[in-house]
Design a protein around this motif. Structure first.
Motif, mmCIF file in Angstrom:
data_model
loop_
_atom_site.group_PDB
_atom_site.id
_atom_site.type_symbol
_atom_site.label_atom_id
_atom_site.label_comp_id
_atom_site.label_asym_id
_atom_site.label_seq_id
_atom_site.Cartn_x
_atom_site.Cartn_y
_atom_site.Cartn_z
ATOM 1 N N PRO A 274 65.607 26.671 21.988
ATOM 2 C CA PRO A 274 64.733 27.783 21.578
ATOM 3 C C PRO A 274 64.775 28.921 22.594
ATOM 4 O O PRO A 274 64.251 28.796 23.702
ATOM 5 C CB PRO A 274 63.335 27.132 21.537
ATOM 6 N N VAL A 275 65.412 30.022 22.216
ATOM 7 C CA VAL A 275 65.565 31.150 23.125
ATOM 8 C C VAL A 275 65.988 32.372 22.317
ATOM 9 O O VAL A 275 66.453 32.254 21.187
ATOM 10 C CB VAL A 275 66.617 30.831 24.224
ATOM 11 N N GLY A 276 65.815 33.531 22.889
ATOM 12 C CA GLY A 276 66.287 34.770 22.307
ATOM 13 C C GLY A 276 66.494 35.765 23.428
ATOM 14 O O GLY A 276 66.214 35.483 24.603
ATOM 15 N N ALA A 277 66.969 36.955 23.074
ATOM 16 C CA ALA A 277 67.181 37.992 24.084
ATOM 17 C C ALA A 277 67.353 39.330 23.390
ATOM 18 O O ALA A 277 67.738 39.396 22.218
ATOM 19 C CB ALA A 277 68.419 37.686 24.926
ATOM 20 N N PHE A 278 67.055 40.410 24.105
ATOM 21 C CA PHE A 278 67.409 41.741 23.630
ATOM 22 C C PHE A 278 68.010 42.508 24.800
ATOM 23 O O PHE A 278 67.706 42.239 25.965
ATOM 24 C CB PHE A 278 66.223 42.474 22.989
ATOM 25 N N ALA A 279 68.895 43.446 24.472
ATOM 26 C CA ALA A 279 69.702 44.087 25.517
ATOM 27 C C ALA A 279 69.987 45.532 25.138
ATOM 28 O O ALA A 279 70.026 45.886 23.956
ATOM 29 C CB ALA A 279 71.014 43.322 25.696
ATOM 30 N N ALA A 280 70.198 46.367 26.152
ATOM 31 C CA ALA A 280 70.504 47.784 25.934
ATOM 32 C C ALA A 280 71.075 48.368 27.222
ATOM 33 O O ALA A 280 71.307 47.639 28.202
ATOM 34 C CB ALA A 280 69.260 48.550 25.485
ATOM 35 N N ASN A 281 71.253 49.681 27.239
ATOM 36 C CA ASN A 281 71.750 50.327 28.453
ATOM 37 C C ASN A 281 70.625 50.515 29.465
ATOM 38 O O ASN A 281 69.450 50.238 29.181
ATOM 39 C CB ASN A 281 72.442 51.650 28.124
ATOM 40 N N ASN A 282 70.973 50.982 30.642
ATOM 41 C CA ASN A 282 69.984 51.121 31.718
ATOM 42 C C ASN A 282 68.842 52.063 31.352
ATOM 43 O O ASN A 282 67.673 51.789 31.676
ATOM 44 C CB ASN A 282 70.672 51.633 32.997
ATOM 45 N N GLU A 283 69.167 53.157 30.672
ATOM 46 C CA GLU A 283 68.138 54.144 30.352
ATOM 47 C C GLU A 283 67.060 53.555 29.433
ATOM 48 O O GLU A 283 65.867 53.701 29.687
ATOM 49 C CB GLU A 283 68.768 55.368 29.691
ATOM 50 N N ILE A 284 67.500 52.873 28.370
ATOM 51 C CA ILE A 284 66.539 52.295 27.428
ATOM 52 C C ILE A 284 65.782 51.143 28.069
ATOM 53 O O ILE A 284 64.543 51.060 27.970
ATOM 54 C CB ILE A 284 67.255 51.837 26.146
ATOM 55 N N MET A 285 66.493 50.257 28.753
ATOM 56 C CA MET A 285 65.833 49.096 29.360
ATOM 57 C C MET A 285 64.906 49.510 30.503
ATOM 58 O O MET A 285 63.996 48.760 30.879
ATOM 59 C CB MET A 285 66.872 48.086 29.849
ATOM 60 N N GLY A 286 65.112 50.705 31.039
ATOM 61 C CA GLY A 286 64.233 51.210 32.085
ATOM 62 C C GLY A 286 62.814 51.466 31.605
ATOM 63 O O GLY A 286 61.895 51.620 32.423
ATOM 64 N N TYR A 287 62.608 51.521 30.299
ATOM 65 C CA TYR A 287 61.268 51.708 29.737
ATOM 66 C C TYR A 287 60.495 50.400 29.641
ATOM 67 O O TYR A 287 59.322 50.383 29.283
ATOM 68 C CB TYR A 287 61.365 52.348 28.345
ATOM 69 N N LEU A 288 61.161 49.284 29.962
ATOM 70 C CA LEU A 288 60.552 47.965 29.799
ATOM 71 C C LEU A 288 59.828 47.536 31.072
ATOM 72 O O LEU A 288 60.342 47.708 32.178
ATOM 73 C CB LEU A 288 61.652 46.953 29.454
ATOM 74 N N ALA A 289 58.626 46.976 30.923
ATOM 75 C CA ALA A 289 57.867 46.473 32.074
ATOM 76 C C ALA A 289 58.666 45.375 32.787
ATOM 77 O O ALA A 289 59.370 44.601 32.139
ATOM 78 C CB ALA A 289 56.524 45.933 31.602
ATOM 79 N N PRO A 290 58.620 45.314 34.127
ATOM 80 C CA PRO A 290 57.714 46.064 35.003
ATOM 81 C C PRO A 290 58.238 47.428 35.461
ATOM 82 O O PRO A 290 57.529 48.155 36.152
ATOM 83 C CB PRO A 290 57.585 45.138 36.205
ATOM 84 N N ASP A 291 59.471 47.799 35.074
ATOM 85 C CA ASP A 291 60.000 49.099 35.480
ATOM 86 C C ASP A 291 59.352 50.244 34.721
ATOM 87 O O ASP A 291 59.169 51.336 35.274
ATOM 88 C CB ASP A 291 61.515 49.149 35.256
ATOM 89 N N GLY A 292 59.037 50.013 33.455
ATOM 90 C CA GLY A 292 58.510 51.069 32.608
ATOM 91 C C GLY A 292 57.229 50.657 31.905
ATOM 92 O O GLY A 292 56.675 49.583 32.162
ATOM 93 N N PRO A 293 56.749 51.487 30.965
ATOM 94 C CA PRO A 293 55.437 51.283 30.360
ATOM 95 C C PRO A 293 55.400 50.339 29.165
ATOM 96 O O PRO A 293 54.314 49.951 28.722
ATOM 97 C CB PRO A 293 55.049 52.697 29.924
ATOM 98 N N VAL A 294 56.564 49.957 28.608
ATOM 99 C CA VAL A 294 56.573 49.115 27.405
ATOM 100 C C VAL A 294 56.412 47.661 27.820
ATOM 101 O O VAL A 294 57.285 47.096 28.490
ATOM 102 C CB VAL A 294 57.872 49.309 26.599
ATOM 103 N N TYR A 295 55.322 47.043 27.392
ATOM 104 C CA TYR A 295 55.008 45.702 27.892
ATOM 105 C C TYR A 295 55.646 44.612 27.037
ATOM 106 O O TYR A 295 55.657 44.673 25.812
ATOM 107 C CB TYR A 295 53.497 45.483 27.932
ATOM 108 N N GLN A 296 56.158 43.603 27.703
ATOM 109 C CA GLN A 296 56.679 42.389 27.075
ATOM 110 C C GLN A 296 56.660 41.303 28.129
ATOM 111 O O GLN A 296 57.013 41.541 29.290
ATOM 112 C CB GLN A 296 58.106 42.605 26.555
ATOM 113 N N ALA A 297 56.203 40.101 27.738
ATOM 114 C CA ALA A 297 56.104 39.015 28.704
ATOM 115 C C ALA A 297 56.203 37.676 27.993
ATOM 116 O O ALA A 297 56.078 37.598 26.772
ATOM 117 C CB ALA A 297 54.780 39.103 29.467
#
Length: 427
Positions: A274-297
């Motif tokens: 049981p696992v999953g993942a999502f991936a993108a370039n540095n600019e988009i992934m930079g919006y993801l917490a803890p680097d950016g404001p979009v929260y996911q945990a």
């Protein structure tokens, strides 16, 4: 075949589990009868609780590309389990798997591990909305991206209308931000974009669909979709839960020669765990917490057992690209044999195939979207499914699912499957 033990287990399960199953397709509602309970599996074969051996064509719905209980994957899980099963803290193997996955995938700089394909798609859409500052998404009828509220939407009265929920518990507020397009119909997408100018964050699609049978994108469709997204500042999300690392080491992007903005993966990236993942370039992934404001945990995100299994699986696929050629050749062999056997039946059918995904549709019309898939004769499909099951062949128990071949299948298995179709009475 005898299924007394499976029937007894199903009756008991229904007392404690809704419908007796933990995922609806397992209940055999689409084909009738009662589900088979698996006791164990090895290679290309399932062994049920009544001692029957079944040739498997679902491969745990895709991720077991190398077959069941594949030795290097099993050993990796066992070795890691002896050192602890979960920590809720960073581990080196997360980086090892991330580094390998990123190296295999075109157009990707960073990846975030989650716990399922549903969670990956849900998180990808949230990231797209956060990155673009827009709320609406476009999905396609018949494409399944998990059971998150945003994805359980059916069509309204026309191509440009808002969607409406098709599951109780999904709010109208959620539904209004999900727009429904027709697979392989660029004009339906263009209309939605025009009617919702500047409001659409992302288009999410199964680049090769597997949840209405195997549906192949027509020439120019995915490239046209990429162009529409570029012209309108919309992110293109590929849901590669089924196609990722199956259609090639670079997944559908490599197979179709097209780049997406965000990719989503499921169990294959954890060797079937049981696992999953999502991936993108540095600019988009930079919006993801803890680097950016979009929260996911997630407490179990990056679980060491799943990471070790995934690393073993992807290492094998990366080091042995001939596996993908082998899978394609086996699937082509099956396709040819099924066609010859079904031709003798004098009934209408279509076979769709891409890479190691394939499906049979009992209709005289080409199957290229959800509407044409739904025209298949379900009574014939039920006879087909149960007739094959009686001969030891386990196919997806729904006309709206793709078959997934695994490389443990040998040509004797494929020929036995073709012979089983030859034996069927579908009149």
């Amino acid at each position: 075949m005898i299924y007394k033990r499976s029937s007894a287990l199903f009756a008991e399960a229904k007392q404690y589990i809704p419908g007796g199953v933990n995922s609806p397709v397992r209940a055999f509602k689409a084909v009738g009868g009662e589900p088979i309970f698996v006791k164990e599996a090895k290679g290309a074969y399932l062994y049920d609780e009544d001692g029957n051996r079944l040739i498997d064509y679902i491969a745990s719905w895709g991720p077991l590309i190398l077959g069941h209980a594949y030795e290097p994957v099993l050993n990796a899980i066992i070795d890691k389990a002896k050192k602890g099963t979960s920590f809720g803290m960073p581990t080196e193997i997360e980086t090892d798997l991330a580094k390998l996955a990123v190296s295999m995938l075109p157009n990707i700089d960073k990846i975030r591990f989650v716990n399922s394909g549903t969670e990956a798609c849900m998180s990808a859409v949230r990231l797209a909305r956060g990155y673009t500052g827009k709320d609406k998404i476009i999905k396609f009828a018949g494409c399944y991206h998990g059971h998150s509220d945003s994805f359980l939407i059916q069509a309204g009265s026309g191509a440009v209308t808002f969607g409406s929920p098709n599951s109780p518990g999904v709010t109208q507020g959620t539904a209004k931000d999900t727009l429904l397009a027709v697979y392989n119909d660029l004009e339906s997408v263009a209309q939605l974009i025009k009617a919702n100018k500047g409001e659409i964050a992302a288009v999410i699609i199964e680049p090769v669909a597997g949840n209405m049978g195997c549906i192949i994108p027509t020439d120019g469709f995915i490239h046209g979709l990429r162009a529409l997204c570029d012209e309108n500042d919309i992110l293109l999300i590929f849901d590669e839960v089924m196609t990722g690392f199956r259609l090639g080491r670079g997944g559908a992007q490599e197979a179709l020669g097209i780049k997406a903005d965000i990719l989503c993966f499921g169990k294959v990236i954890g060797g079937g765990l049981p696992v999953g993942a999502f991936a993108a370039n540095n600019e988009i992934m930079g919006y993801l917490a803890p680097d950016g404001p979009v929260y996911q945990a997630g407490t179990l995100s990056g679980n060491p057992l799943a990471m070790s299994a995934g690393l073993a699986m992807l290492t094998e696929l990366n080091n042995n690209p001939e596996i993908f050629t082998s899978l394609q050749e086996k699937t082509a062999h099956l396709h040819i044999g099924l066609s010859k056997a079904l031709d003798k039946k004098g009934i209408p059918y279509q076979i769709n195939r891409f890479g190691s995904m394939i499906s049979v549709h009992f209709t005289d019309e080409p199957v290229m979207d959800f509407a044409t898939s739904a025209k298949g004769n379900n009574d014939t499909f039920k006879k087909y499914f149960h007739g094959m099951l009686d001969q030891g062949i386990y196919l997806p128990p729904s006309a709206f699912e793709s078959y997934f071949l695994n490389d443990a299948l040998c040509y004797e298995d494929l020929d036995a499957t073709i012979e089983a179709v030859d034996n069927l009475d579908l009149s």
